[in-house]
Write a protein that holds these residues in place. Structure first.
Motif, PDB file in Angstrom:
ATOM      1  N   ALA A 200      74.403  22.616  53.907  1.00  0.00           N
ATOM      2  CA  ALA A 200      75.826  22.465  53.615  1.00  0.00           C
ATOM      3  C   ALA A 200      76.375  23.707  52.921  1.00  0.00           C
ATOM      4  O   ALA A 200      77.472  24.183  53.224  1.00  0.00           O
ATOM      5  N   ARG A 203      76.653  26.602  55.485  1.00  0.00           N
ATOM      6  CA  ARG A 203      77.800  26.451  56.382  1.00  0.00           C
ATOM      7  C   ARG A 203      79.111  26.749  55.661  1.00  0.00           C
ATOM      8  O   ARG A 203      80.000  27.408  56.213  1.00  0.00           O
ATOM      9  N   LEU A 204      79.246  26.271  54.428  1.00  0.00           N
ATOM     10  CA  LEU A 204      80.470  26.509  53.673  1.00  0.00           C
ATOM     11  C   LEU A 204      80.673  27.998  53.428  1.00  0.00           C
ATOM     12  O   LEU A 204      81.790  28.521  53.571  1.00  0.00           O
ATOM     13  N   THR A 205      79.605  28.700  53.094  1.00  0.00           N
ATOM     14  CA  THR A 205      79.697  30.135  52.808  1.00  0.00           C
ATOM     15  C   THR A 205      79.963  30.936  54.072  1.00  0.00           C
ATOM     16  O   THR A 205      80.801  31.841  54.090  1.00  0.00           O
ATOM     17  N   ASP A 207      81.135  29.793  57.111  1.00  0.00           N
ATOM     18  CA  ASP A 207      82.327  29.408  57.862  1.00  0.00           C
ATOM     19  C   ASP A 207      83.618  29.838  57.178  1.00  0.00           C
ATOM     20  O   ASP A 207      84.620  30.091  57.839  1.00  0.00           O
ATOM     21  N   LEU A 246      88.783  22.910  55.812  1.00  0.00           N
ATOM     22  CA  LEU A 246      87.365  22.868  56.157  1.00  0.00           C
ATOM     23  C   LEU A 246      87.204  22.548  57.643  1.00  0.00           C
ATOM     24  O   LEU A 246      87.633  21.477  58.097  1.00  0.00           O
ATOM     25  N   HIS A 249      82.488  21.953  61.587  1.00  0.00           N
ATOM     26  CA  HIS A 249      81.097  22.366  61.385  1.00  0.00           C
ATOM     27  C   HIS A 249      80.719  22.318  59.912  1.00  0.00           C
ATOM     28  O   HIS A 249      79.627  21.878  59.539  1.00  0.00           O
ATOM     29  N   THR A 250      81.639  22.749  59.048  1.00  0.00           N
ATOM     30  CA  THR A 250      81.391  22.705  57.608  1.00  0.00           C
ATOM     31  C   THR A 250      81.370  21.273  57.111  1.00  0.00           C
ATOM     32  O   THR A 250      80.503  20.885  56.317  1.00  0.00           O
TER      33      THR A 250
END
Length: 386
Positions: A200, A203-205, A207, A246, A249-250
């Motif tokens: 998680a 992906r956050l970083t 995306d 968001l 994918h994130t």
């Protein structure tokens, strides 16, 4: 040259402020070269605490960098038998040369420039608060080293390599889920939960191109809704409050992680509180996930994914890849600049690793337009269709 390691300072609540104040005060109490604290509100050590706490209010990373740089400077003053409150520009020039040459290895120009900026900030704070005890800022008369603002020293990642990292994170989640279900021990469940957390976070970083500090400082309450989007609120460098949408994918990674975390805590996702990304100790208590641990995990993940630069990667590499990928996809520079929170478009340009690509040279477009203009008169001379 001694390298200081300081604990990460918390942020976000009144309790965090009290903890940060205690940590900074303990650091200031141990600084060499400064006069003892006489108990007054405006003693040098108490003003130093106030100076660093002000930096902490804007950025934890800036506060830690200031602490490290000032500690190094004051230790140098001890070796030079120099009272820092009587220092002159000539002394700071010598400190600059010492940092540039180093006792073991030379510091980069950007490192030296940052050290001078930190020390200068400290002196400026003392000048305006000591009522004449410190009358001038000696750094003001020192020429700063030139820093190349057109390039960045962060290790880059291609979009293909980012995809490899994401795929490897998916593989780790699947593998640890399988192991936990085969033998459901507390340790295997903890490793599975950590894999979901890491995926998680990655992906956050990747995306959104966020700074790692912006990610690690987030609370669950920062997740929100706005204009039909699920969003994340955060405080960027400089203290500005931001909100980003968001992508699916994130959200998939975040939802999987929070659902598993809520299940482990015996509550619903809506009942979860605290930081968005946490470590869970043997006692079940949640703790802060810190950047050094993220770097170790990211490099191990990159090594497993077969990325050649694995040993030198940092979370900032993902931020660079975000900017490069966005520009390569044709997203306007100003939109990328806004997403990354840069005040100056030149800063955004530094993050675009493909900005010198020959394929993106404006000459290609201009040449094609010129060719079409030349072809137009020829078409007119030829007349209409036969």
């Amino acid at each position: 040259m001694t390298t200081k390691t300081f604990p990460a300072l918390p942020s976000g609540t009144a309790g965090d402020l009290a903890t940060a104040t205690r940590q900074i005060a303990a650091w200031a109490a141990g600084l060499p070269s400064l006069p003892p604290d006489d108990g007054s509100r405006y003693s040098i050590r108490r003003l130093t605490v106030a100076w660093n706490l002000e930096s902490w209010g804007q950025s934890r990373h800036t506060a830690i960098a200031h602490r490290r740089d000032l500690s190094t400077y004051l230790e140098w003053c001890v070796r030079e038998r120099l009272d820092p409150l009587d220092a002159r520009p000539a002394d700071l020039s010598q400190f600059k040369v010492w940092r540039e040459l180093g006792s073991t290895r030379a510091a980069k120009p950007s490192t030296v420039a940052r050290a001078l900026a930190s020390v200068s900030s400290w002196y400026t704070h003392l000048v305006v608060n000591t009522n004449g005890q410190v009358a001038r800022n000696p750094v003001a008369g020192v020429k700063r080293p030139k820093v190349n603002l057109r390039t960045s020293t962060a290790v880059g990642l291609t979009l293909y390599e980012v995809d490899l990292l994401l795929a490897q994170a998916d593989a780790e989640v699947a593998d640890r889920r399988k192991r936990w279900r085969a033998t459901p021990t507390p340790r295997r469940h903890a490793r599975y939960l950590a894999a979901l957390r890491h995926r998680a976070l990655l992906r956050l970083t990747a995306d959104l191109g966020l700074r790692i500090s912006e990610v690690l400082d987030r609370h669950i309450s920062d997740l929100s809704y706005n204009a039909g989007h699920r969003t994340l609120k955060f405080v960027e460098k400089g203290g500005n409050e931001r909100e980003r949408a968001l992508p699916p994918h994130t959200l998939e990674g975040l939802d999987d992680y929070l659902a598993a975390r809520a299940e482990a805590a015996g509550c619903t996702v809506d009942a979860l509180e605290g930081l968005l990304f946490v470590t869970i100790g043997a006692d079940g208590e949640a703790g802060r996930l810190v950047e050094p641990n993220v770097i170790v995990w990211l490099r191990n993940l990159a090594k497993a994914a077969g990325i050649p630069s694995a040993s030198r990667l940092s979370p900032h590499s993902l931020r660079h890849a975000f900017a490069t990928g966005a520009r390569d996809s044709g997203i306007p520079l100003e939109d990328v600049q806004d997403a990354m929170g840069h005040a100056d478009p030149r800063t955004t340009r530094r993050y675009d690793r493909d900005r010198h690509s020959l394929d993106r040279d404006p000459a290609h477009v201009l040449g094609a337009l010129r060719a079409s203009r030349r072809a137009a008169p020829q078409a007119k001379k030829g007349g209409g269709p036969v």
